[in-house]
Design a protein around this motif. Structure first.
Motif, short mmCIF file in Angstrom:
data_model
loop_
_atom_site.label_atom_id
_atom_site.label_comp_id
_atom_site.label_asym_id
_atom_site.label_seq_id
_atom_site.Cartn_x
_atom_site.Cartn_y
_atom_site.Cartn_z
N PHE A 109 -7.92 5.54 -5.14
CA PHE A 109 -6.83 4.87 -5.83
C PHE A 109 -6.87 3.57 -5.13
O PHE A 109 -6.53 2.52 -5.77
CB PHE A 109 -5.67 5.72 -5.88
CG PHE A 109 -4.36 4.96 -6.34
CD1 PHE A 109 -4.21 4.67 -7.45
CD2 PHE A 109 -3.60 4.41 -5.14
CE1 PHE A 109 -3.02 3.93 -7.78
CE2 PHE A 109 -2.53 3.42 -5.68
CZ PHE A 109 -2.21 3.23 -6.71
N LEU A 110 -6.76 3.64 -3.78
CA LEU A 110 -6.41 2.46 -2.87
C LEU A 110 -7.76 1.18 -3.18
O LEU A 110 -7.46 0.39 -3.23
CB LEU A 110 -6.48 2.64 -1.51
CG LEU A 110 -5.03 3.39 -1.12
CD1 LEU A 110 -5.07 3.84 0.26
CD2 LEU A 110 -3.88 2.63 -1.41
N LYS A 111 -8.91 1.96 -3.25
CA LYS A 111 -9.99 0.95 -3.55
C LYS A 111 -9.94 0.39 -4.86
O LYS A 111 -10.33 -0.66 -5.17
CB LYS A 111 -11.33 1.91 -3.48
CG LYS A 111 -11.76 2.23 -2.04
CD LYS A 111 -13.06 2.99 -2.10
CE LYS A 111 -13.73 3.40 -0.76
NZ LYS A 111 -14.86 4.19 -0.68
N LYS A 112 -9.46 1.16 -5.96
CA LYS A 112 -9.33 0.62 -7.31
C LYS A 112 -8.00 -0.42 -7.39
O LYS A 112 -8.04 -1.37 -7.97
CB LYS A 112 -8.94 1.46 -8.14
CG LYS A 112 -10.44 2.35 -8.64
CD LYS A 112 -10.11 3.46 -9.49
CE LYS A 112 -11.47 4.31 -9.60
NZ LYS A 112 -11.12 5.64 -10.51
N GLU A 113 -6.87 -0.08 -6.81
CA GLU A 113 -5.96 -0.86 -6.60
C GLU A 113 -5.68 -2.17 -6.07
O GLU A 113 -5.17 -3.28 -6.20
CB GLU A 113 -4.58 0.05 -6.21
CG GLU A 113 -3.38 -0.40 -6.53
CD GLU A 113 -2.72 -0.42 -7.81
OE1 GLU A 113 -1.73 -1.21 -8.06
OE2 GLU A 113 -3.41 0.51 -8.73
N ILE B 157 0.80 -0.97 0.00
CA ILE B 157 -0.16 0.11 -0.12
C ILE B 157 0.79 1.45 0.06
O ILE B 157 0.76 2.11 -0.62
CB ILE B 157 -1.11 -0.05 1.23
CG1 ILE B 157 -1.94 -1.24 0.94
CG2 ILE B 157 -1.59 1.23 1.56
CD1 ILE B 157 -3.10 -1.42 2.12
N VAL B 158 1.82 1.34 0.83
CA VAL B 158 2.73 2.45 0.75
C VAL B 158 3.36 2.73 -0.32
O VAL B 158 3.44 3.60 -0.93
CB VAL B 158 3.75 2.23 2.05
CG1 VAL B 158 4.86 3.42 2.10
CG2 VAL B 158 3.07 2.29 3.32
N LYS B 159 3.72 1.44 -0.99
CA LYS B 159 4.60 1.65 -2.28
C LYS B 159 3.82 2.21 -3.28
O LYS B 159 4.09 2.99 -4.32
CB LYS B 159 5.18 0.32 -2.66
CG LYS B 159 6.02 0.18 -3.86
CD LYS B 159 6.78 -1.00 -3.98
CE LYS B 159 7.63 -1.01 -5.51
NZ LYS B 159 8.33 -2.39 -5.60
N ALA B 160 2.42 1.67 -3.20
CA ALA B 160 1.47 2.20 -4.50
C ALA B 160 1.14 3.51 -4.20
O ALA B 160 0.97 4.29 -5.28
CB ALA B 160 0.21 1.28 -4.36
N ILE B 161 1.21 3.94 -3.04
CA ILE B 161 0.89 5.52 -2.84
C ILE B 161 1.82 6.47 -3.32
O ILE B 161 1.78 7.24 -3.92
CB ILE B 161 0.40 5.77 -1.21
CG1 ILE B 161 -0.93 5.10 -1.02
CG2 ILE B 161 0.34 7.17 -1.01
CD1 ILE B 161 -1.32 5.21 0.41
N LYS B 162 3.08 5.73 -3.19
CA LYS B 162 4.26 6.69 -3.67
C LYS B 162 4.44 6.82 -5.12
O LYS B 162 4.83 7.59 -5.50
CB LYS B 162 5.59 6.13 -3.09
CG LYS B 162 5.72 6.35 -1.49
CD LYS B 162 7.02 5.81 -0.97
CE LYS B 162 7.38 6.23 0.53
NZ LYS B 162 8.47 5.51 1.25
N SER C 194 2.70 8.48 3.60
CA SER C 194 2.19 7.21 4.08
C SER C 194 3.19 6.61 4.83
O SER C 194 4.33 6.66 4.58
CB SER C 194 1.46 6.38 2.89
OG SER C 194 2.52 6.04 2.19
N SER C 195 2.66 6.20 6.01
CA SER C 195 3.53 5.46 6.95
C SER C 195 3.08 4.10 7.88
O SER C 195 1.64 4.39 7.86
CB SER C 195 4.32 6.34 7.84
OG SER C 195 3.13 6.97 8.61
N ILE C 196 3.79 3.33 7.63
CA ILE C 196 3.14 1.99 8.44
C ILE C 196 3.19 2.33 10.02
O ILE C 196 3.93 2.65 10.45
CB ILE C 196 3.96 0.79 8.19
CG1 ILE C 196 3.86 0.47 6.92
CG2 ILE C 196 3.06 -0.49 9.02
CD1 ILE C 196 4.88 -0.72 6.25
N ASN C 197 1.81 2.11 10.64
CA ASN C 197 1.66 2.31 11.76
C ASN C 197 1.01 1.10 12.75
O ASN C 197 -0.46 1.07 12.86
CB ASN C 197 0.84 3.69 12.21
CG ASN C 197 0.67 4.21 13.38
OD1 ASN C 197 1.22 3.77 14.38
ND2 ASN C 197 -0.20 5.21 13.61
#
Length: 161
Positions: A144-148, A108-113, A121-124
């Motif tokens: 974007f995240l919903k589609k990806e 997810i972080v990589k896709a957002i970048k 984005s950061s992992i928490n």
């Protein structure tokens, strides 16, 4: 700075209501009368017990159907393989997903970048925190995240402006 969290969280109340409906249907169905068919649950898993593989498959189908009718995303359910236990019973454990795995969080972080949106984005823990300066860019990130990631039952929480 506007932020939101991306995670995988089941609605616990609806999960318990769906499981109550499953138990009621198993108790009332003619093909389960007089058998050891039952469903028990804990926080993160559902245990299905039956006399044979056919019953376990029927119970699993009932679970998925009831979850769908209650509006609970069935993608949070991960059935394991069936196991033969003592007394010729067959069991299956169905895991209930809670939190994003580290592999999925990294994806997810990589896709957002790669989107070139002006968000960070950061992992928490078991969630991913996304922050940005504008509300519109965060909404674009959600879309974007919903589609990806259509296979992940993502929930978007704590949207703050």
């Amino acid at each position: 700075m506007a932020t939101f969290d991306v995670s995988i969280k089941p609605n616990r109340v609806e999960v318990q209501n769906a499981l109550a409906q499953v138990k009621k249907e198993i108790a009332n169905r003619f093909d389960f009368k007089g058998t050891c068919a039952e469903v028990t649950s804990s926080d993160n898993e559902i245990l299905c017990i039956g006399e044979n593989e056919f019953q376990i498959n029927q119970i699993t189908e009932i679970i998925f159907t009831k979850f769908g009718k209650r509006g609970v995303d069935a993608r949070i359910l991960n059935p394991r393989d069936m196991n033969k236990s003592a007394n010729d019973k067959v069991t299956r454990i169905i895991d209930i997903a809670n939190g994003i795995s580290t592999d999925d969080a990294k994806k997810i972080v990589k896709a957002i970048k790669t989107t070139k949106l002006k968000v960070q984005s950061s992992i928490n823990g078991q969630a991913v925190k996304v922050s940005g300066s504008k509300r519109d860019t965060l909404q674009e990130a959600i879309e974007f995240l919903k589609k990806e990631f259509p296979t992940l039952p993502l929930t978007f929480d704590n949207f703050r402006d």
